[in-house]
Write a protein that holds these residues in place. Sequence first.
Motif, PDB file in Angstrom:
ATOM      1  N   ALA A  42      40.076  45.384  44.951  1.00 49.55           N
ATOM      2  CA  ALA A  42      38.751  45.355  45.590  1.00 49.55           C
ATOM      3  C   ALA A  42      38.861  45.675  47.077  1.00 49.55           C
ATOM      4  CB  ALA A  42      38.114  43.983  45.397  1.00 49.55           C
ATOM      5  N   ALA A  43      39.905  45.191  47.728  1.00 50.59           N
ATOM      6  CA  ALA A  43      40.106  45.497  49.150  1.00 50.59           C
ATOM      7  C   ALA A  43      40.380  46.987  49.343  1.00 50.59           C
ATOM      8  CB  ALA A  43      41.253  44.660  49.715  1.00 50.59           C
ATOM      9  N   MET A  44      41.144  47.581  48.434  1.00 49.28           N
ATOM     10  CA  MET A  44      41.406  49.017  48.526  1.00 49.28           C
ATOM     11  C   MET A  44      40.118  49.816  48.340  1.00 49.28           C
ATOM     12  SD  MET A  44      45.049  49.460  46.564  1.00 49.28           S
ATOM     13  CE  MET A  44      45.092  51.231  46.711  1.00 49.28           C
ATOM     14  N   LEU A  49      35.609  52.903  50.880  1.00 48.90           N
ATOM     15  CA  LEU A  49      34.197  53.066  51.242  1.00 48.90           C
ATOM     16  C   LEU A  49      34.032  53.132  52.761  1.00 48.90           C
ATOM     17  CD1 LEU A  49      32.464  50.686  48.682  1.00 48.90           C
ATOM     18  CD2 LEU A  49      32.351  53.177  48.760  1.00 48.90           C
ATOM     19  N   VAL A  50      34.774  52.321  53.474  1.00 43.88           N
ATOM     20  CA  VAL A  50      34.739  52.374  54.938  1.00 43.88           C
ATOM     21  C   VAL A  50      35.265  53.720  55.422  1.00 43.88           C
ATOM     22  CG1 VAL A  50      35.720  51.363  57.042  1.00 43.88           C
ATOM     23  CG2 VAL A  50      34.859  49.884  55.236  1.00 43.88           C
ATOM     24  N   ALA A  51      36.278  54.250  54.753  1.00 40.42           N
ATOM     25  CA  ALA A  51      36.815  55.558  55.131  1.00 40.42           C
ATOM     26  C   ALA A  51      35.770  56.656  54.939  1.00 40.42           C
ATOM     27  CB  ALA A  51      38.068  55.869  54.314  1.00 40.42           C
ATOM     28  N   PHE A  82      39.284  45.713  59.333  1.00 38.11           N
ATOM     29  CA  PHE A  82      40.276  45.944  58.294  1.00 38.11           C
ATOM     30  C   PHE A  82      41.683  46.014  58.864  1.00 38.11           C
ATOM     31  CE2 PHE A  82      37.154  46.806  55.024  1.00 38.11           C
ATOM     32  CZ  PHE A  82      37.831  46.399  53.892  1.00 38.11           C
ATOM     33  N   GLY A  83      41.849  46.590  60.047  1.00 33.21           N
ATOM     34  CA  GLY A  83      43.173  46.627  60.663  1.00 33.21           C
ATOM     35  C   GLY A  83      43.728  45.237  60.919  1.00 33.21           C
ATOM     36  N   THR A  89      46.667  39.261  56.563  1.00 35.31           N
ATOM     37  CA  THR A  89      46.857  38.838  55.174  1.00 35.31           C
ATOM     38  C   THR A  89      47.872  39.653  54.408  1.00 35.31           C
ATOM     39  OG1 THR A  89      45.103  40.280  54.353  1.00 35.31           O
ATOM     40  CG2 THR A  89      44.466  38.047  55.036  1.00 35.31           C
ATOM     41  N   GLY A  90      48.061  40.902  54.776  1.00 34.75           N
ATOM     42  CA  GLY A  90      48.945  41.758  54.009  1.00 34.75           C
ATOM     43  C   GLY A  90      48.376  42.121  52.650  1.00 34.75           C
TER      44      GLY A  90
END
Length: 121
Positions: A42-44, A49-51, A82-83, A89-90
């Motif tokens: 989900a994070a990917m 989407l942000v990209a 996100f950075g 969290t990694g």
Amino acid sequence: MRARSIVRRAIGVWLMVDGATTGLWFASLTDSLGARGAISGAAMATRLLVAAFSVVAGWLIAQGRPQGTPLGVAGLALIAVFGLAIAWTGILPTNLDPSFRWPVAVIQTVVAAGAVVFLRK
């Protein structure tokens, strides 16, 4: 061309390059999605989407469209968030050495904040 116009275009290009490189990076990771957890997947997807959002914002900024400024501000803020989240969290894969994650995230956040301040003026 004025210096302000050149800096706006550079910010727009940065947003477009960030989106394109993120898309290419995650495209190389698609074969490992089955081994990742639901949260990482989900994070990917959210980062992709942000990209895509940053590519659109960068294009609008580079073309001098008025819609580009608010979209660029939002895109830069999301990239910075996100950075920092990746460094903290990694949760997303990264090819950075663990000792470089925080310095890179802080530099990215500072540059994004500077770009936001520049776009808001």
